[in-house]
Enzyme design. Structure first.
Site, PDB file in Angstrom:
ATOM      1  N   ASP A   1       0.553   4.057  -2.812  1.00 16.92           N
ATOM      2  CA  ASP A   1       0.210   5.447  -2.502  1.00 16.92           C
ATOM      3  C   ASP A   1       1.280   6.404  -3.017  1.00 16.92           C
ATOM      4  O   ASP A   1       0.975   7.490  -3.524  1.00 16.92           O
ATOM      5  CB  ASP A   1       0.042   5.622  -0.995  1.00 16.92           C
ATOM      6  CG  ASP A   1      -1.168   4.859  -0.462  1.00 16.92           C
ATOM      7  OD1 ASP A   1      -1.093   4.386   0.681  1.00 16.92           O
ATOM      8  OD2 ASP A   1      -2.169   4.733  -1.184  1.00 16.92           O
TER       9      ASP A   1
ATOM     10  N   CYS B   1      11.641 -22.230 -19.055  1.00 21.12           N
ATOM     11  CA  CYS B   1      11.855 -22.751 -20.410  1.00 21.12           C
ATOM     12  C   CYS B   1      13.271 -22.553 -20.930  1.00 21.12           C
ATOM     13  O   CYS B   1      13.618 -23.091 -21.983  1.00 21.12           O
ATOM     14  CB  CYS B   1      10.870 -22.109 -21.381  1.00 21.12           C
ATOM     15  SG  CYS B   1      11.209 -20.369 -21.738  1.00 21.12           S
TER      16      CYS B   1
ATOM     17  N   LYS C   1     -11.204   3.666  10.792  1.00 25.55           N
ATOM     18  CA  LYS C   1     -11.239   3.091   9.440  1.00 25.55           C
ATOM     19  C   LYS C   1     -11.147   1.571   9.569  1.00 25.55           C
ATOM     20  O   LYS C   1     -10.068   1.020   9.745  1.00 25.55           O
ATOM     21  CB  LYS C   1     -10.090   3.629   8.594  1.00 25.55           C
ATOM     22  CG  LYS C   1     -10.129   3.176   7.141  1.00 25.55           C
ATOM     23  CD  LYS C   1      -8.994   3.819   6.350  1.00 25.55           C
ATOM     24  CE  LYS C   1      -9.086   3.416   4.887  1.00 25.55           C
ATOM     25  NZ  LYS C   1      -8.883   1.957   4.709  1.00 25.55           N
TER      26      LYS C   1
ATOM     27  N   ASP D   1       0.830  -1.206   0.000  1.00 22.35           N
ATOM     28  CA  ASP D   1       0.000   0.000   0.000  1.00 22.35           C
ATOM     29  C   ASP D   1       0.860   1.250   0.000  1.00 22.35           C
ATOM     30  O   ASP D   1       0.539   2.248  -0.651  1.00 22.35           O
ATOM     31  CB  ASP D   1      -0.922   0.008   1.213  1.00 22.35           C
ATOM     32  CG  ASP D   1      -2.166  -0.846   0.988  1.00 22.35           C
ATOM     33  OD1 ASP D   1      -2.965  -0.943   1.919  1.00 22.35           O
ATOM     34  OD2 ASP D   1      -2.327  -1.389  -0.107  1.00 22.35           O
TER      35      ASP D   1
ATOM     36  N   CYS E   1      10.469 -12.954 -20.103  1.00 23.10           N
ATOM     37  CA  CYS E   1      10.919 -14.155 -20.801  1.00 23.10           C
ATOM     38  C   CYS E   1      10.574 -14.002 -22.276  1.00 23.10           C
ATOM     39  O   CYS E   1       9.439 -13.669 -22.625  1.00 23.10           O
ATOM     40  CB  CYS E   1      10.242 -15.389 -20.211  1.00 23.10           C
ATOM     41  SG  CYS E   1      10.394 -16.867 -21.244  1.00 23.10           S
TER      42      CYS E   1
ATOM     43  N   ASP F   1       3.858   1.702  -1.256  1.00 26.39           N
ATOM     44  CA  ASP F   1       4.401   1.932  -2.596  1.00 26.39           C
ATOM     45  C   ASP F   1       3.313   2.404  -3.555  1.00 26.39           C
ATOM     46  O   ASP F   1       3.532   3.288  -4.388  1.00 26.39           O
ATOM     47  CB  ASP F   1       5.037   0.653  -3.140  1.00 26.39           C
ATOM     48  CG  ASP F   1       6.391   0.381  -2.521  1.00 26.39           C
ATOM     49  OD1 ASP F   1       6.928  -0.702  -2.763  1.00 26.39           O
ATOM     50  OD2 ASP F   1       6.908   1.258  -1.796  1.00 26.39           O
TER      51      ASP F   1
ATOM     52  N   CYS G   1       7.103 -21.071 -23.808  1.00 19.63           N
ATOM     53  CA  CYS G   1       7.406 -21.176 -22.377  1.00 19.63           C
ATOM     54  C   CYS G   1       6.205 -21.794 -21.662  1.00 19.63           C
ATOM     55  O   CYS G   1       5.109 -21.225 -21.694  1.00 19.63           O
ATOM     56  CB  CYS G   1       7.717 -19.803 -21.795  1.00 19.63           C
ATOM     57  SG  CYS G   1       7.962 -19.809 -20.004  1.00 19.63           S
TER      58      CYS G   1
ATOM     59  N   ARG H   1     -18.286  -2.982  -3.086  1.00 22.77           N
ATOM     60  CA  ARG H   1     -17.818  -1.754  -3.720  1.00 22.77           C
ATOM     61  C   ARG H   1     -17.332  -2.014  -5.145  1.00 22.77           C
ATOM     62  O   ARG H   1     -17.550  -1.210  -6.042  1.00 22.77           O
ATOM     63  CB  ARG H   1     -16.688  -1.154  -2.880  1.00 22.77           C
ATOM     64  CG  ARG H   1     -16.052   0.086  -3.469  1.00 22.77           C
ATOM     65  CD  ARG H   1     -15.018   0.642  -2.473  1.00 22.77           C
ATOM     66  NE  ARG H   1     -14.265   1.716  -3.059  1.00 22.77           N
ATOM     67  CZ  ARG H   1     -13.157   1.552  -3.773  1.00 22.77           C
ATOM     68  NH1 ARG H   1     -12.697   0.339  -3.975  1.00 22.77           N
ATOM     69  NH2 ARG H   1     -12.514   2.579  -4.271  1.00 22.77           N
TER      70      ARG H   1
END
Length: 833
Positions: free
Chosen positions: A39, A413, A117, A35, A428, A37, A434, A138
């Site tokens: 934000d 692969c 929250k 979260d 890859c 990162d 693969c 939601r």
């Protein structure tokens, strides 16, 4: 000195990363970005778009709430969007939030409703005339999932409102959660019974509401808190948020006792401090607090940004962290070949969950943190949900560790792993050679929102690919029941001896002898249980066993027959689903739907030069190039040909949209070709002066300069056209543009659908097609398919076990269609089921 990155490139990169994180979090339920990162990236993107408004785009993550609803339940379109909230992580951000409101409203110390929250699942409850009629998740904020049956099992949710004076239509927004004590008691009971325990209260709440069997949900200890309202019709509510919560409490809704009205930033920060200190002792999990301007008139004055209200904000708590050791760093290969590094960790308990893996995102992130095997690292469940490696404890690094390097070859692969210029992601290069990419491509192809092959699970997809029976997705349509039975026997046997013992029961002696010889052929000593290779199953599958007719009287076959039937049903699909199923990079459901609506025909789309895709709203250069790259690959065109040859049928083909007429022009084409220095103004100037690509091709810069085009622009265009690939692209694009224009109806000849402007509702179970398929076909004929019945409903399609919607439609005098009438209508208008 390193030059600053180009803003447009950085914005594109941020949008890609954020949308990928949205998809993994909201659709796959496999979050791979912390979260914190997320934000940070969102705030960087918002800042860049504010600084460069010319780069704004309707498909930016800043213009939306999240991603798509999950796919197991009927969709519900929210009458009022369930918007997300902006986040604050410091006292200074809270103070700035209050300052903006104070200045805008000219109120020195505004009042706020402050509340915890909750860490659960946001839902919307719809009441009509005081009775609960529908509940939805939601989802992506605009569209959620209909989980009404499950919500009816939550005892904290009133099925009929208490008191009086409620509006005719009232939508209540709130959070379903699982109290900590109830969570612990439930898990203790499951352990005693040998049942499946829940990972944490949040996952327990979300997973419970997504159960297809409401009886399972009823066994889960769920609760609910109301925190606001959505649509309100034919009735009035108080003009303060806190007063609305008090009114909801009077009507029978649980409202947190921790809600307080406070004044100014000092009041908000003091509340945050109090709740933070009490957090560990609360009866439920929270991950922050929410501040809402209490005055509704002030809320209306402040308004919204596209994805969040300006009058509310979430103040997040710091993430919970623990230290552990990195035991390995491995590479996971995704559907598009993305090579994602993952840290394998010594198990550690973080925020109620045992964490053994954490994403490292990409090679740049590993280099930035300098994560090494053997390191002690800080693992954070940012937002109390998503594990990530936050930092390395450098002073605890053991001697002799080596800096990690991205492997040069795919671990699956052996193909080369490459990184495109300007991209953070390594991939890859093996594509569908693969096995890892092939398996992911199959999983995507058969998923609910794609071809919707019910009953084909992940483990059996692995068996199918490993066996070599399916090398491309079209091979699914060649499978037989006997092949599936044989694969199942091999994949579920503990040893080749067990497999042969089972097979002897179901095969004639001659066939059994042939099978036994095949097993011996891979080097298995059948004289005893010794010398059995660990890879016997894969070896046997790769050996290409002959297919036998199994005695179906002695073996369970229903699952295989059902799977073959599901594969057969999937042959009839829509263009939108087909395009999405192909797994084209950057092409999600919304893009596939737009392509279907604007172009209408697979043959047109698969041969369209990429610049013309940019004429579709919300398709930018990156998505258009991705489409062009996909269809330029001979292997991909061959895969499409194989699907069509195996009787995959697209039932909603239609002419291109008349709206294209206003988009197709030489000026727009010159702009869409992305020629350096050719701006929209210059493109229009050049188009007016020359009229065609052919007139530009061989004249060099001089004619352009004579037409008033600046020398630098003229030289850039002339140099661009000298590149053979560019010249071919431009010529082909203009030719296709002319063909498209010829296909469009003249002004005033545009056809309208027979259901244009009409609202339709579907309820109950349909036998001949799914509700999703019925919805798509009705929409193709112009209808708007809604989730609830009203006086504006044109007709209701009632399948088996139709419920309250049918009763309501009858009470309102709405026309009722049965499935037979629907199928006849669809057939009459070219929408065969």
């Amino acid at each position: 000195m390193t030059a600053s990155p180009d803003p447009a490139q950085r914005i594109d990169a941020l949008r890609r990363r954020i949308e990928d994180a949205n998809y993994r979090y909201h659709v796959l339920d496999e979050p791979q970005m912390a979260d914190a990162d997320y934000d940070k990236l969102m705030r960087e993107l918002e800042a860049l778009e504010r600084a460069h408004p010319e780069l704004a785009s309707a498909d930016s993550p800043t213009q939306r709430v999240g991603h798509l609803a999950a796919s197991r339940f009927a969709e519900v379109r929210h009458a009022m969007p369930m918007l997300s909230l902006g986040n604050a992580f410091s006292d200074e951000e809270v103070t700035e939030f209050v300052r903006r409101i104070s200045e805008r409203l000219e109120v020195r110390q505004p009042l706020f409703s402050a509340e915890p929250k909750l860490d659960g699942l946001a839902i919307s409850l719809r009441y009509e005339n005081g009775e609960f009629v529908q509940g939805a998740t939601r989802g992506d904020g605009a569209t959620g999932e209909d989980v009404s049956a499950n919500l009816r099992t939550v005892k904290a949710i009133p099925l009929r409102l208490r008191g009086e004076g409620w509006p005719r239509v009232l939508e209540v927004r709130g959070e379903v959660y699982m109290p900590r004590a109830a969570f612990e008691a439930y898990n203790a009971q499951m352990r005693a019974q040998g049942g499946k325990i829940l990972a944490n209260p949040r996952n327990g709440a979300a997973g419970s509401l997504r159960q297809l069997d409401a009886r399972i949900t009823a066994q889960r200890p769920l609760s609910f808190f109301a925190y606001g309202v959505g649509e309100v019709s034919e009735g009035a509510l108080p003009q303060a948020h806190s007063a609305i919560l008090a009114q909801l409490r009077a009507w029978g809704f649980p409202v947190s006792a921790l809600v307080e009205v406070v004044q100014g930033s000092d009041g908000l920060l003091a509340y945050y401090q109090r709740i933070g200190e009490a957090r560990d002792g609360l009866a439920f999990d929270i991950d922050g607090v929410v501040y809402k301007l209490d005055d509704l008139a002030g809320q209306r004055e402040m308004g919204f940004v596209s994805r969040a209200p300006r009058w509310a904000i979430a103040h997040k708590f710091p993430a919970q962290e623990q230290s552990t050791t990195v035991e390995a760093i491995e590479i996971q290969i995704g559907r598009t070949g993305a090579a994602t590094p993952v840290a394998r960790l010594k198990p550690v308990h973080v925020a109620g969950v045992i964490v053994t893996n954490a994403t490292l995102h990409n090679a740049d992130q590993i280099a930035r943190l300098d994560v090494r095997v053997g390191d002690t690292v800080i693992v954070r469940r940012a937002g109390d949900v998503i594990p990530e490696v936050a930092a390395v404890v450098a002073d605890q690094r053991p001697p002799g560790t080596q800096a990690w390097q991205m492997p040069t070859q795919c671990p699956v692969c052996g193909s080369e792993i490459v990184r495109e210029e300007g991209q953070a992601v390594w991939r890859c290069s093996g594509e569908l050679t693969c096995p890892a990419q092939r398996k992911e491509a199959f999983r995507h192809f058969v998923s609910r929102r794609a071809m919707d092959v019910d009953g084909l699970g992940e483990k059996f997809i692995e068996v199918l690919v490993d066996s070599g029976l399916v090398k491309g997705v079209a091979d699914l349509y060649l499978l037989s029941v006997d092949q599936l039975l044989q694969l199942r026997l091999i994949s579920t046997a503990d040893s080749p001896h067990a497999f042969l013992r089972e097979a002897r029961e179901h095969l004639a002696s001659g066939a059994y002898a042939q099978l036994e010889a095949s097993v011996v052929g891979i080097g298995v000593d059948l004289a005893g249980e010794r010398d059995v290779p660990q890879t016997w199953q894969a070896d046997l599958l790769r050996a290409g066993l002959p297919s036998f007719d199994w005695n179906r009287k002695k073996i369970a076959t229903k699952w295989a027959e059902n799977l073959i039937e599901a594969i057969e049903i999937s042959r009839d699909t829509t263009l939108e689903r087909f395009l999405f199923a192909l797994g084209i990079e950057h092409v999600g459901e919304s893009t596939a739907k737009a392509l279907s609506a604007w172009f209408g025909d697979l043959e047109l789309i698969r041969h369209l030069p990429w610049p013309l895709f940019k004429r579709v709203p919300d398709i930018g250069g990156e998505v258009a190039r991705s489409l062009g790259h996909f269809f330029d690959q001979a292997g991909n065109q061959k895969a499409i040909d194989h699907l069509l040859a195996r009787k995959v049928r697209i039932g909603d083909t239609h002419p291109p949209s008349p709206k294209l007429r206003g988009e197709l022009s030489l000026a727009n084409l010159l702009e869409d070709l992305e020629i350096p220095k050719v701006t929209p103004i210059r493109a229009a100037q050049i188009a007016t002066a020359f009229g065609s690509i052919d007139a530009l091709r061989n004249g060099g810069p001089e004619p352009l300069v004579e037409a008033g085009v600046p020398q630098s622009v003229a030289e850039s265009l002339a140099a661009w056209l000298l590149v053979p690939a560019n010249d071919t692209l431009a010529v082909n694009a203009q030719r296709k543009l002319s063909e498209l224009l010829a296909m469009l109806p003249e002004a005033g000849e545009e056809k309208t659908g027979p259901l244009d402007g009409q609202t339709v509702v579907i309820t109950g179970t349909l036998a001949a097609l799914t509700r999703d398929a019925a919805k798509q076909r009705l929409e193709a004929l112009g209808a708007k398919v809604a989730g609830s019945v009203s006086k504006k409903t044109a007709f209701l399609v009632a399948g088996e076990e139709a419920g309250s919607k049918l009763d309501k439609a009858q009470s309102l005098g709405v026309e009722i269609w049965d499935e037979a009438r629907l199928l006849a209508f669809l057939g009459d208008h070219g929408q065969q089921p």
